[in-house]
Write an enzyme that holds these catalytic residues in place. Structure first.
Site, short mmCIF file in Angstrom:
data_model
loop_
_atom_site.label_atom_id
_atom_site.label_comp_id
_atom_site.label_asym_id
_atom_site.label_seq_id
_atom_site.Cartn_x
_atom_site.Cartn_y
_atom_site.Cartn_z
N ASP A 95 0.82 -1.21 0.00
CA ASP A 95 0.00 0.00 0.00
C ASP A 95 0.86 1.26 0.00
O ASP A 95 2.06 1.21 0.23
CB ASP A 95 -0.97 0.00 1.20
CG ASP A 95 -0.30 -0.42 2.51
OD1 ASP A 95 0.94 -0.38 2.59
OD2 ASP A 95 -1.03 -0.80 3.45
N ASN A 164 -7.09 -2.26 14.34
CA ASN A 164 -8.53 -2.46 14.11
C ASN A 164 -8.80 -3.69 13.22
O ASN A 164 -9.90 -3.88 12.72
CB ASN A 164 -9.16 -1.21 13.46
CG ASN A 164 -8.59 -0.95 12.07
OD1 ASN A 164 -7.64 -1.60 11.64
ND2 ASN A 164 -9.19 -0.01 11.36
N HIS A 166 -7.20 -4.42 10.35
CA HIS A 166 -6.96 -4.27 8.91
C HIS A 166 -5.69 -5.00 8.48
O HIS A 166 -4.79 -5.24 9.29
CB HIS A 166 -6.95 -2.80 8.46
CG HIS A 166 -5.74 -2.00 8.81
ND1 HIS A 166 -5.80 -0.66 9.14
CD2 HIS A 166 -4.42 -2.31 8.88
CE1 HIS A 166 -4.59 -0.21 9.37
NE2 HIS A 166 -3.74 -1.18 9.23
N GLU A 171 -9.72 -1.60 5.35
CA GLU A 171 -10.34 -1.20 6.61
C GLU A 171 -11.67 -1.91 6.81
O GLU A 171 -12.38 -2.22 5.85
CB GLU A 171 -10.61 0.31 6.56
CG GLU A 171 -9.35 1.16 6.41
CD GLU A 171 -8.61 1.38 7.72
OE1 GLU A 171 -8.49 0.43 8.51
OE2 GLU A 171 -8.15 2.51 7.94
C1 GLP Z 1 -0.45 0.02 8.66
C2 GLP Z 1 -0.17 -0.58 7.26
C3 GLP Z 1 -0.13 -2.05 7.35
C4 GLP Z 1 0.64 -2.40 8.62
C5 GLP Z 1 -0.27 -2.17 9.79
C6 GLP Z 1 0.38 -2.40 11.15
O1 GLP Z 1 -1.41 0.98 8.64
N1 GLP Z 1 -1.03 -0.18 6.20
O2 GLP Z 1 0.46 -2.57 6.20
O3 GLP Z 1 1.03 -3.73 8.59
O4 GLP Z 1 -0.87 -0.93 9.67
O5 GLP Z 1 1.22 -1.35 11.50
P1 GLP Z 1 2.25 -1.39 12.69
O6 GLP Z 1 3.19 -2.48 12.41
O7 GLP Z 1 2.91 -0.03 12.69
O8 GLP Z 1 1.47 -1.64 13.93
#
Ligand code: GLP
Length: 273
Positions: A95, A164, A166, A171
């Site tokens: 993404d 959440n 995702h 989302e």
């Molecule tokens: C982000 C990204 C995801 C990521 C997730 C967890 O928003 N879009 O690809 O894996 O949320 O993030 P983190 O590892 O900082 O908790």
């Protein structure tokens, strides 16, 4: 052949490996702490990247120690092996924020340049992301999905877990068959990701381009990586409640080859026997 012997390489001595109850295609590996997770995941990524097949990469705080371990492991390789990896490398990130390009320090492109492209010396174009600056983000999402397909599809998809539920930027609520697309980010996600934007959720872009749940589930193997107690409950819902659009990551239960690598804190709410 038992599943545990088919999946190589074997985990290190500090990793506990076991099937996931109720998920015939699932396997879980639990390290005592996050550094064991990072070393294991980095090894799995390098093994997949060495084949030259497309690997799906992710960003976020969970992946920072993983990429640090990858850089360390790569640094111990012989020069010919390093050069061969760089020549074969093919990856697609999940993404990117809409409206941000690599010149913006908050972009995932900038994060990947700092984590892998620059330190490893990857040639431009080997590590791909959606173009957040595309004038038509819907068309860019279609182009990106086509580029993944043209490369042969993802062999191993690395995933973090949003607080959440995702994956990528899919989302909740999100069905299992969502395509690569331009999405609106939830308030929870903008809060979760505010650290990269001066701790101001309002400064986090409102939209992003993400591979969809359908693209993620189409990968030949999925590698979900979760660390820290704060995600223990959402991980339990992801893996041990019926798949539900309210927890997009829960669709991963339907994947035939799901590997989950956790530290003990993230695993603390799971029922494992
Ligand atoms: C982000 C990204 C995801 C990521 C997730 C967890 O928003 N879009 O690809 O894996 O949320 O993030 P983190 O590892 O900082 O908790």
């Amino acid at each position: 052949m038992p599943r545990s012997s088919r999946l190589r390489p074997a985990p290190g001595p500090d990793l506990r490996l076991q099937p996931l109850p109720g998920l015939p295609g699932g396997i879980v590996e639990i390290a005592a702490a996050a550094d064991g997770v990072a070393e294991r995941v980095a090894g799995l990524l390098l093994q997949a990247l060495e084949t030259g097949a497309p690997v799906g990469l992710a960003t976020g705080r969970t992946m920072q120690p993983v990429y640090a371990a990858l850089r360390r492991q790569f640094g111990h390789w012989s020069e010919p092996r390093r050069q061969q990896l760089l020549a074969r490398w093919c990856s697609f990130n999940l993404d990117e924020y809409a409206g941000l390009g690599a010149a913006d320090p908050g972009s995932f492109a900038a994060e990947m340049v700092a984590a892998l492209v620059q330190p490893l010396g990857l040639a431009p174009g080997r590590l791909q992301l959606p173009n957040g600056l595309a004038a038509d983000p819907n068309a860019e999402a279609r182009r990106y999905a086509s580029a993944v397909a043209a490369a042969g599809g993802i062999t191993l998809q690395l995933l973090g877990l949003g607080s959440n539920g995702h994956v990528g930027f899919n989302e909740p609520p999100c069905p299992a068959d969502a395509a690569c697309r331009w999405v609106e980010l939830s308030a929870a996600t903008r809060r979760q990701n505010a650290a990269a934007f001066g701790a101001d959720p309002a400064a986090v872009p409102e939209r992003a381009i993400t591979l969809g749940t359908a693209d993620i589930l189409a990968a030949r193997q999925v590698l979900l990586v979760v660390t820290g107690e704060a995600k223990a409950e959402i991980l339990r819902r992801t893996l041990q409640e019926a798949p539900d659009p309210a927890v997009p990551a829960s669709w991963l239960q339907t994947h035939p080859r799901l590997r989950v690598v956790l530290d003990a804190a993230a695993a603390s709410a799971l029922r494992l026997s």
